[in-house]
Design a protein around this motif. Structure first.
Motif, PDB file in Angstrom:
ATOM      1  N   CYS A 140       1.256  -0.837  -0.102  1.00 14.35           N
ATOM      2  CA  CYS A 140      -0.026  -0.116  -0.014  1.00 14.35           C
ATOM      3  C   CYS A 140       0.742   0.998   0.191  1.00 14.35           C
ATOM      4  CB  CYS A 140      -0.694   0.124   1.747  1.00 14.35           C
ATOM      5  SG  CYS A 140      -1.721   1.333   1.616  1.00 14.35           S
ATOM      6  N   TYR A 141       0.809   1.749  -0.846  1.00 18.24           N
ATOM      7  CA  TYR A 141       1.404   3.601  -1.061  1.00 18.24           C
ATOM      8  C   TYR A 141       0.652   4.454  -0.595  1.00 18.24           C
ATOM      9  CZ  TYR A 141      -0.829   4.147  -5.495  1.00 18.24           C
ATOM     10  OH  TYR A 141      -1.977   4.067  -6.398  1.00 18.24           O
ATOM     11  N   ASP A 142       0.486   5.166   0.645  1.00 16.69           N
ATOM     12  CA  ASP A 142      -0.545   5.607   1.671  1.00 16.69           C
ATOM     13  C   ASP A 142      -0.111   6.886   1.755  1.00 16.69           C
ATOM     14  OD1 ASP A 142      -1.778   6.222   3.376  1.00 16.69           O
ATOM     15  OD2 ASP A 142      -0.908   5.441   5.143  1.00 16.69           O
ATOM     16  N   ASN A 143      -0.610   7.763   0.749  1.00 20.26           N
ATOM     17  CA  ASN A 143      -0.510   9.660   0.827  1.00 20.26           C
ATOM     18  C   ASN A 143      -1.579  10.178   1.192  1.00 20.26           C
ATOM     19  OD1 ASN A 143      -2.471   9.028  -1.453  1.00 20.26           O
ATOM     20  ND2 ASN A 143      -1.292   9.242  -3.251  1.00 20.26           N
ATOM     21  N   GLU A 144      -2.606   9.163   1.776  1.00 17.33           N
ATOM     22  CA  GLU A 144      -3.158   9.555   3.160  1.00 17.33           C
ATOM     23  C   GLU A 144      -4.352  10.752   2.888  1.00 17.33           C
ATOM     24  OE1 GLU A 144      -0.387  11.287   6.094  1.00 17.33           O
ATOM     25  OE2 GLU A 144      -0.056   8.735   6.738  1.00 17.33           O
ATOM     26  N   ALA A 145      -5.079  10.239   1.910  1.00 21.93           N
ATOM     27  CA  ALA A 145      -5.913  10.559   0.800  1.00 21.93           C
ATOM     28  C   ALA A 145      -6.430  10.285  -0.518  1.00 21.93           C
ATOM     29  CB  ALA A 145      -6.349  12.385   1.172  1.00 21.93           C
ATOM     30  N   TYR A 146      -7.217   9.884  -0.750  1.00 26.73           N
ATOM     31  CA  TYR A 146      -8.064  10.080  -1.580  1.00 26.73           C
ATOM     32  C   TYR A 146      -7.198  11.480  -2.984  1.00 26.73           C
ATOM     33  CZ  TYR A 146     -10.680   6.170  -0.702  1.00 26.73           C
ATOM     34  OH  TYR A 146     -11.570   5.396  -0.113  1.00 26.73           O
ATOM     35  N   MET A 147      -5.814  11.105  -3.806  1.00 24.01           N
ATOM     36  CA  MET A 147      -5.638  12.289  -4.050  1.00 24.01           C
ATOM     37  C   MET A 147      -6.101  12.347  -5.642  1.00 24.01           C
ATOM     38  SD  MET A 147      -3.723  13.859  -1.647  1.00 24.01           S
ATOM     39  CE  MET A 147      -2.849  12.941  -0.297  1.00 24.01           C
ATOM     40  N   ASN A 148      -6.242  11.389  -5.981  1.00 21.78           N
ATOM     41  CA  ASN A 148      -5.860  11.694  -7.769  1.00 21.78           C
ATOM     42  C   ASN A 148      -7.345  12.410  -8.192  1.00 21.78           C
ATOM     43  OD1 ASN A 148      -7.467   9.455 -10.079  1.00 21.78           O
ATOM     44  ND2 ASN A 148      -6.406   8.798  -8.579  1.00 21.78           N
ATOM     45  N   THR A 149      -8.655  11.919  -7.537  1.00 22.04           N
ATOM     46  CA  THR A 149      -9.559  12.335  -7.740  1.00 22.04           C
ATOM     47  C   THR A 149     -10.525  13.464  -6.640  1.00 22.04           C
ATOM     48  OG1 THR A 149     -10.603  10.839  -5.666  1.00 22.04           O
ATOM     49  CG2 THR A 149     -10.713  10.179  -7.723  1.00 22.04           C
ATOM     50  N   GLY A 150      -9.347  14.194  -6.199  1.00 20.81           N
ATOM     51  CA  GLY A 150      -8.986  15.758  -5.666  1.00 20.81           C
ATOM     52  C   GLY A 150      -9.438  15.987  -3.790  1.00 20.81           C
ATOM     53  N   ILE A 151      -8.179  14.988  -3.671  1.00 19.26           N
ATOM     54  CA  ILE A 151      -7.951  15.018  -1.933  1.00 19.26           C
ATOM     55  C   ILE A 151      -8.560  15.163  -0.928  1.00 19.26           C
ATOM     56  CG2 ILE A 151      -6.492  16.599  -0.554  1.00 19.26           C
ATOM     57  CD1 ILE A 151      -5.668  18.533  -2.877  1.00 19.26           C
ATOM     58  N   GLN A 152      -9.936  13.820  -1.471  1.00 20.13           N
ATOM     59  CA  GLN A 152     -11.265  13.274  -0.624  1.00 20.13           C
ATOM     60  C   GLN A 152     -10.422  12.543   0.466  1.00 20.13           C
ATOM     61  OE1 GLN A 152     -11.296  12.773  -3.710  1.00 20.13           O
ATOM     62  NE2 GLN A 152     -12.378  14.114  -4.277  1.00 20.13           N
ATOM     63  N   ARG A 153     -11.034  12.630   2.026  1.00 21.98           N
ATOM     64  CA  ARG A 153     -10.019  11.971   3.269  1.00 21.98           C
ATOM     65  C   ARG A 153     -10.672  10.905   3.022  1.00 21.98           C
ATOM     66  NH1 ARG A 153     -12.958   8.901   6.716  1.00 21.98           N
ATOM     67  NH2 ARG A 153     -12.534  10.508   8.622  1.00 21.98           N
ATOM     68  N   SER A 154      -9.441   9.733   3.388  1.00 17.70           N
ATOM     69  CA  SER A 154      -9.729   7.971   3.350  1.00 17.70           C
ATOM     70  C   SER A 154      -9.344   8.365   4.914  1.00 17.70           C
ATOM     71  CB  SER A 154      -8.931   7.565   2.641  1.00 17.70           C
ATOM     72  OG  SER A 154      -7.761   7.637   3.221  1.00 17.70           O
ATOM     73  N   SER A 155      -9.314   6.908   5.190  1.00 17.34           N
ATOM     74  CA  SER A 155      -9.803   6.664   6.829  1.00 17.34           C
ATOM     75  C   SER A 155      -8.259   6.177   6.956  1.00 17.34           C
ATOM     76  CB  SER A 155      -9.761   5.162   7.270  1.00 17.34           C
ATOM     77  OG  SER A 155      -9.860   3.998   6.521  1.00 17.34           O
ATOM     78  N   ALA A 156      -7.646   6.469   6.162  1.00 18.77           N
ATOM     79  CA  ALA A 156      -6.176   6.809   6.619  1.00 18.77           C
ATOM     80  C   ALA A 156      -5.515   8.583   6.354  1.00 18.77           C
ATOM     81  CB  ALA A 156      -4.453   6.133   5.423  1.00 18.77           C
ATOM     82  N   THR A 157      -6.078   9.116   6.304  1.00 18.98           N
ATOM     83  CA  THR A 157      -6.139  10.400   6.686  1.00 18.98           C
ATOM     84  C   THR A 157      -5.307  10.954   7.928  1.00 18.98           C
ATOM     85  OG1 THR A 157      -7.573  10.956   4.566  1.00 18.98           O
ATOM     86  CG2 THR A 157      -6.469  13.166   6.447  1.00 18.98           C
ATOM     87  N   PRO A 158      -4.712  11.329   8.501  1.00 19.02           N
ATOM     88  CA  PRO A 158      -4.488  11.436   9.728  1.00 19.02           C
ATOM     89  C   PRO A 158      -5.154  12.656  10.842  1.00 19.02           C
ATOM     90  CG  PRO A 158      -2.158  12.930   8.214  1.00 19.02           C
ATOM     91  CD  PRO A 158      -3.529  12.517   8.153  1.00 19.02           C
ATOM     92  N   TYR A 159      -5.536  12.231  11.518  1.00 18.10           N
ATOM     93  CA  TYR A 159      -5.855  13.326  12.746  1.00 18.10           C
ATOM     94  C   TYR A 159      -5.974  15.050  12.200  1.00 18.10           C
ATOM     95  CZ  TYR A 159      -8.145  15.501  16.826  1.00 18.10           C
ATOM     96  OH  TYR A 159      -8.927  16.603  18.018  1.00 18.10           O
ATOM     97  N   GLY A 160      -6.664  16.094  12.312  1.00 17.85           N
ATOM     98  CA  GLY A 160      -6.492  17.146  12.225  1.00 17.85           C
ATOM     99  C   GLY A 160      -6.248  17.169  10.615  1.00 17.85           C
ATOM    100  N   GLY A 161      -5.900  16.464   9.648  1.00 19.92           N
ATOM    101  CA  GLY A 161      -5.214  16.968   8.450  1.00 19.92           C
ATOM    102  C   GLY A 161      -6.650  17.297   7.841  1.00 19.92           C
ATOM    103  N   TRP A 162      -6.422  18.666   6.947  1.00 17.26           N
ATOM    104  CA  TRP A 162      -7.241  18.620   5.901  1.00 17.26           C
ATOM    105  C   TRP A 162      -7.533  18.433   4.817  1.00 17.26           C
ATOM    106  CZ3 TRP A 162      -6.425  20.011   1.044  1.00 17.26           C
ATOM    107  CH2 TRP A 162      -7.392  20.985   0.405  1.00 17.26           C
TER     108      TRP A 162
END
Ligand SMILES: Cc1cc2nc3c(=O)[nH]c(=O)nc-3n(C[C@H](O)[C@H](O)[C@H](O)COP(=O)(O)OP(=O)(O)OC[C@H]3O[C@@H](n4cnc5c(N)ncnc54)[C@H](O)[C@@H]3O)c2cc1C
Ligand code: SF4
Ligand code: SF4
Ligand code: SF4
Lengths: 319, 533
Positions: A140-162
Motif C-alpha cells: 500500500c502506497y499511502d498518501n493519506e487521502a484520495y488524491m487523484n480524484t481531488g483530495i478526499q479524506r480516507s481512513s488513512a488521513t491523519p487526525y486533524g488533517g485537511w
C-alpha cells in the motif's frame, strides 16, 4: 536496529547499494504522468528493482493506475493489470492462481494499491486474502487521502488533517486507521512499514518480503506534494520527518506477533513536519497535542513490543 | 481484437521536461577548508580518500600541493579548521590531525618514486626554508635541475632553527626534508652576498629567492645592547643547534607577543627558567597563533600585559634591571588593533638575569644594496642587476604575506609554477578557479548526526596521533561542502529517473526532469542546486 541514513559519525547516507541503474536502463521508465515530486514513483522504482522482472503488478484505480501511462502506453517494465477499485485482493488472488496453475509459482504477484483502495474500499477483500494467506505481496502506497480524484479524506488521513471532505472547521476528527494491527490480527507472515527517505530499510524489507511466501503486506508512506499542500522538493524531507517524529515509525510484525522497530525515531521534527504542509495549517494547538500524544503512545507500544521480542505477544492485549 | 486491452508502447514520447520551471544543476562550489588553505591544498579531496581508506592516494593528493604534510600537521595554524562548516554544527573537522596522519604515513610508507630526467633547465633556490623547499620540490618533479643554497648547515630554515623541537620533532623534520630534497643539489653553509654573489647565478634559467626574515627588530631603548639582552630568535637558533644554554632557575624576561616570543618563553621555561612575558597590548591582540597562546597560558609562565620596556641597566654582578611603563589601549591603529598608550608616571622595575627581545623579525636583503621596498613591505628587486632581469622570483617571508609555514609553501609552489610557465614560454594558467565558496547554508544537516564535541576530540587525540581507524572516522564526518560526495541521493530519490549516473558522475536528463527539486534538497553537501529557468 537498522540505522537509516544516519550513522554514528554522521556520514551522508550512501542511500542504497544500488544496481537499479542497470535494471531501469533496460526499460523506458521515463515520461510517466505523476506530479513533480511524487513519492509513489520513487517507491515503485526501488521496489521493482528488488523484485526484478519476474513480477506482475495488480493495480486498482488510483494515482499509480492513472500515472503509469496514457493508453496504449505504459512505463511499467513488467505486466501491469488495471483492476476495479475494490477488487485488488481478489484480482491478485486470481492472477496468483493462474500463474500457479501454469507452473509459474516463482513469479511475484505485487498488489500495488493506494490507501483508499486498501484502508477503505478493498478492505473486505483484503481481509479475505489475508485470512487465506494467499501468496501475494500487497503493498500500500499511502498518501493519506484520495488524491487523484481531488483530495478526499480516507481512513488513512491523519487526525486533524485537511482534505476537501474534511475542510477547515471540520478537520478529520478520527485518528488514522491502524493498518498494522489489522494485518497482524490476520497473523500474516510479514508486515512492515517503510518510507522512501529510508531506502536501505525499505529495500531490505522488500527483499525480506520477496523471500517469504504467503500474504506479505508493506505499508509505505508516499509523499504527495499537491495533496499535502507541500513544496515538491520537500517530499523526502517529509518522509524522513514523519518517521523521526514518530508519526510513521518504521517497524515489522512477523507472524502477527513479533514486533521489531527497524529504526529508532528520535522524536524530533513533529512541528516542522506539520508546518511544511498546508494540509495541517488549520489544526489548533490542542489538536496538534492530541496527534503528537497519539503518535508517542503508539511508538511507546512498539518499543515495548520490540523489547519483548522473543516472547509471544498476544494480539489485542495491550503490552 | 485481443481479449484484453493491452498497452504496448512506452511513455518515453512524453517529454516531461517541458513541465519544469526550475532546473537542477550539478555545480561544485569551493569548500571553505580548501579556500582558506594558504598552501592551496585540496583538503576535502584527501578527506574523501581517507573515507575510503585510500591513504596512499591521499598522500599523493596532499603532496601535490604541499610537500611538507608531516611538518604542517604539527605547526600549521590550520585556518582550514577555523573555517570548516562543521565548526558551527558540532566540531570542525580536525584537519591538522588528518594532515599529520597522512604526513606520518608518508614518512613511513610513501613509495620512492623515480624522478623525471632533468631536461637541461636549471634553477637556483636561495634559502632552504619551507618556501625554497616547496619551489625546489615542484621544479625538480617537472624535470628542472635545482641547486639550493642556504647559509645554515642544515636545511629547513625556521623549521630547523626557529621552531622548538617540542613542537616539531627533529627526526620528523629530518625525515620529511630527506624526502623533499631527493634529487636536489643542496649547498649548506653558503650565504648569498658573502660566499657567492650574482655572478654565480647568471648560469641559471631562473633564481628563486626565499631567505626569510631573520633580523630581530630592535627595541629602540636604552641598554638594549648590553650583555644579557639578546635576540629571541638567536636564542631559539642556539637551542635548535644543540648548544647548551644554562638558564636553570634564572629570571628570564621575554618581550613580545608573537610566535617567536611564545616559543622563547616556553623554551626557556622548559630549561628551568622563571619566565615572565611582557606584551604591550592585551592577550587578545597578541599576534601569535591562537593555539600557541593557549598553550603558553596553560604553562606556569607569568604574563604582564599592557607593559612596554623603557630602559635596561646592568649591575656589577650582572643582574639586569628593566624599567617598564604600563599602557592602556587607545584608538585602533592601521592594523585594526587598539594602539597602546603609555600611562604617565606608571613606571616600575623588573629584575632579570636575561632578557630576550622577540618583537618581530625583518628580512635582511643587504645582498641587494639597491633593492627598493614599497610601503606595503613588498620588495622590488627589478632593478638590482641587469643579469637577473626577468629571472628573479621571490617567496616566503620576503613577501608581505602573513608569515606562516603554509603561506611560505604556497608561495614556493606558485613560484615554481610561474618559473615553469616562463621556461615553457607560456602564460601562467590559473587552475584553481573559485566559483563560490560553500557556506553553512549549503549543507543539508539532516544527513549528519551531532557528536559530543568534547568526547569526540578526547577520543581522537588519545595517544597523540590518529590511528587509521580514527582517521577514517574523522574523515567520515566531513560534509563534503559544495562538492559531490557520490552519495547517490539525487539518483535514488528522483521520481522521474531523470538523474543519470555514470562513472564520471551524475547528469540530469533534462528531457524528463520535472524540476521537483528533490535532488537538490537531498544533496547533503550542496553541490546540486536549483536554478529558475
Ligand atoms: C620562532 C618562530 C616560530 C614560528 N612558528 C610557526 C608556526 O608554528 N607555524 C607557522 O605556520 N609559522 C610559524 N612561523 C613562521 C614561519 O616559520 C615562517 O613564515 C616560514 O618559515 C617562512 O619560510 P621561508 O622559507 O620564507 O623562510 P625561512 O624559514 O626563514 O627560511 C629562509 C632560509 O634562508 C636562509 N638565508 C637567509 N639569508 C640567506 C642568504 N643570504 N644566503 C643563503 N641563505 C640565506 C635562512 O638561513 C633560512 O634557512 C614561526 C616563525 C618563527 C620565527
Ligand atoms: S566539512 Fe569537510 S569539506 Fe566542509 S569545510 Fe569542513 S573539512 Fe572542508
Ligand atoms: S529529482 Fe529528478 S525530476 Fe526532480 S528536479 Fe531532480 S532531476 Fe528533476
Ligand atoms: S545528491 Fe549526492 S550524488 Fe547527487 S550531487 Fe549531491 S552529493 Fe552528488
Amino acid at each position: 536496529m537498522n540505522q537509516g541514513p544516519h550513522s554514528a559519525a554522521g556520514r551522508p547516507a550512501a542511500a542504497v547499494a544500488m544496481t537499479d541503474y542497470e535494471f531501469c536502463s533496460q526499460y523506458d521508465l521515463y515520461g510517466h504522468m505523476a506530479c513533480p515530486g511524487c513519492g509513489e514513483k520513487i517507491l515503485l522504482r526501488h521496489i521493482l528493482n528488488v523484485l526484478g522482472p519476474e513480477t506482475v503488478i495488480v493495480c486498482p484505480a488510483g494515482c499509480a493506475a492513472v500515472t503509469d501511462g496514457v493508453f496504449p502506453h505504459s512505463i511499467s517494465p513488467v505486466p501491469f493489470l488495471h483492476v476495479p477499485f475494490d477488487a485488488t485482493p481478489a484480482a491478485a488472488a486470481g492472477v496468483r492462481a493462474g500463474l500457479d496453475l501454469s507452473g509459474r509459482k516463482h513469479v511475484t504477484v505485487l498488489a500495488w494499491a493506494g490507501d483508499g483502495a486498501t484502508f477503505d474500499i478493498g478492505m473486505g477483500a483484503l481481509s479475505a486474502i489475508a485470512e487465506r494467506n494467499e501468496n501475494i505481496l500487497y503493498v500500500c502506497y499511502d498518501n493519506e487521502a484520495y488524491m487523484n480524484t481531488g483530495i478526499q479524506r480516507s481512513s488513512a488521513t491523519p487526525y486533524g488533517g485537511w482534505s476537501t471532505t474534511t475542510p477547515k472547521g471540520q478537520l478529520k476528527a478520527e485518528p488514522k486507521k491502524n493498518i498494522g494491527a489489522i494485518m497482524a490480527a490476520h497473523r500474516i507472515p510479514y508486515f512492515a512499514s517503510g518510507s522512501p527517505a529510508f531506502l536501505d530499510d525499505l529495500t531490505a524489507k522488500v527483499a525480506q518480503a520477496k523471500r517469504l511466501s504467503g500474504l506479505r503486506f508493506l505499508h509505505l508512506l508516499s509523499p504527495c506534494p499537491p495533496g499535502w499542500k507541500a513544496d515538491p522538493r520537500d517530499g523526502i524531507t517529509l518522509a524522513r520527518l514523519a518517521v523521526e517524529s514518530r508519526l510513521f515509525p518504521l517497524y515489522e510484525i512477523i507472524e502477527g506477533t513479533h514486533y521489531r522497530l527497524t529504526h529508532e525515531s528520535s522524536g524530533a521534527g513533529f512541528d516542522e513536519y506539520l508546518q511544511l504542509q498546508g494540509r495541517f495549517r488549520y489544526m489548533s494547538a490542542g489538536d496538534r497535542r492530541i496527534l503528537q500524544a497519539d503518535a508517542d503512545r503508539f511508538y511507546a507500544q512498539l518499543t515495548l513490543r520490540h523489547n519483548r521480542n522473543g516472547e509471544t505477544t498476544v494480539i489485542g492485549e495491550e503490552p | 481484437m485481443p481479449e484484453l486491452a493491452v498497452s504496448s508502447g512506452s511513455m518515453s514520447w512524453n517529454k516531461t521536461g517541458s513541465w519544469r520551471s526550475s532546473t537542477p544543476l550539478h555545480i561544485d562550489k569551493t569548500p571553505p577548508c580548501n579556500f582558506n588553505c594558504p598552501a592551496g591544498e585540496n583538503i576535502r579531496g584527501y578527506i574523501d580518500l581517507l573515507k575510503h581508506y585510500q591513504t596512499a592516494e591521499a598522500f599523493e593528493l596532499l603532496t601535490s600541493a604541499n610537500p611538507l604534510p608531516a611538518v604542517c600537521g604539527r605547526v600549521c595554524f590550520h585556518p582550514c579548521q577555523a573555517h570548516c562548516n562543521r565548526h558551527g554544527f558540532d566540531l570542525a573537522i580536525q584537519v591538522r590531525l588528518l594532515e599529520k596522519f597522512i604526513g606520518d604515513w608518508g614518512l613511513e610508507q610513501a613509495p620512492t618514486k623515480p624522478l623525471p630526467q632533468t631536461s637541461g633547465r636549471k634553477v637556483a633556490v636561495i634559502g632552504a626554508g619551507p618556501a625554497g623547499l616547496a619551489a625546489a620540490y615542484y621544479l625538480r618533479r617537472k624535470g628542472v635541475a635545482v641547486t639550493m643554497y642556504d647559509d645554515h648547515a642544515l636545511p629547513g630554515g625556521i623549521l630547523e632553527y626557529g621552531i622548538p623541537a617540542y613542537r616539531l620533532e627533529k627526526d620528523v623534520l629530518q625525515a620529511e626534508l630527506t624526502r623533499v630534497l631527493t634529487g636536489i643539489e643542496f649547498h649548506p653553509g653558503m650565504k648569498f652576498g658573502r660566499d657567492f654573489d650574482i655572478g654565480a647565478l647568471v648560469e641559471y634559467d631562473a633564481v628563486f629567492l626565499a631567505t626569510g626574515a631573520h633580523q630581530s627588530k630592535r627595541l629602540h631603548i636604552e641598554g638594549e645592547n648590553i650583555p644579557g639582552v639578546e635576540s629571541g630568535l638567536g636564542f631559539l637558533q642556539q637551542l635548535n643547534s644543540g648548544e647548551k644554554i644554562d638558564v636553570q632557575s634564572h629570571n628570564v624576561l621575554v618581550i613580545g607577543g608573537g610566535n617567536t616570543a611564545c616559543d622563547v618563553a616556553r623554551s626557556a621555561y622548559r630549561l628551568g627558567a622563571h619566565v615572565t612575558l611582557l606584551y604591550r597590548r592585551t592577550e587578545r591582540e597578541m599576534p601569535a597563533f591562537a593555539e600557541e597562546i593557549e598553550q603558553l597560558r596553560a604553562e606556569p609562565i607569568h604574563c604582564e600585559f599592557l607593559v612596554a620596556p623603557e630602559r635596561i641597566t646592568r649591575a656589577e654582578n650582572g643582574t639586569l634591571t628593566l624599567t617598564a611603563i604600563r599602557m592602556k589601549l587607545g584608538e585602533p591603529d592601521e592594523s585594526g588593533r587598539a594602539r597602546p598608550v603609555a600611562i604617565e608616571g606608571s613606571q616600575f622595575t623588573l629584575i632579570a638575569d636575561r632578557i630576550f627581545a622577540a618583537i618581530g623579525e625583518d628580512p635582511d636583503v643587504s645582498f641587494f644594496p639597491n633593492a627598493q621596498q614599497h610601503d606595503d613591505g613588498e620588495f622590488d628587486f627589478s632593478g638590482v642587476d641587469a643579469r637577473l632581469a626577468g629571472k628573479l622570483f621571490v617567496g616566503g617571508d620576503l613577501l608581505p604575506n602573513p608569515r606562516t609555514v603554509p603561506h611560505a609553501v604556497g608561495s614556493g609552489r606558485l613560484a615554481a609554477e610561474k618559473i615553469l610557465a616562463q621556461l615553457r614560454g607560456e602564460p601562467l594558467v590559473a587552475h584553481d578557479c573559485v566559483v563560490e565558496v560553500a557556506g553553512p547554508e549549503d549543507i543539508n544537516y539532516r544527513y549528519f548526526t551531532r557528536i559530543n564535541a568534547v568526547k569526540w576530540q578526547t577520543g581522537l587525540a588519545a595517544g597523540g596521533a590518529l590511528s587509521e581507524q580514527s582517521a577514517h572516522a574523522e574523515a567520515e564526518r566531513c560534509f563534503s561542502c559544495g562538492v559531490c560526495s557520490k552519495c547517490d541521493n539525487c539518483f535514488n530519490f528522483c521520481p522521474d529517473l531523470a538523474v543519470i549516473k555514470s562513472a564520471g558522475g551524475y547528469q540530469v536528463n533534462l528531457e524528463y526532469c520535472k524540476g521537483c527539486g528533490i535532488c537538490a534538497a537531498e544533496c547533503p553537501g550542496g553541490s546540486l542546486r536549483m536554478r529558475q529557468q
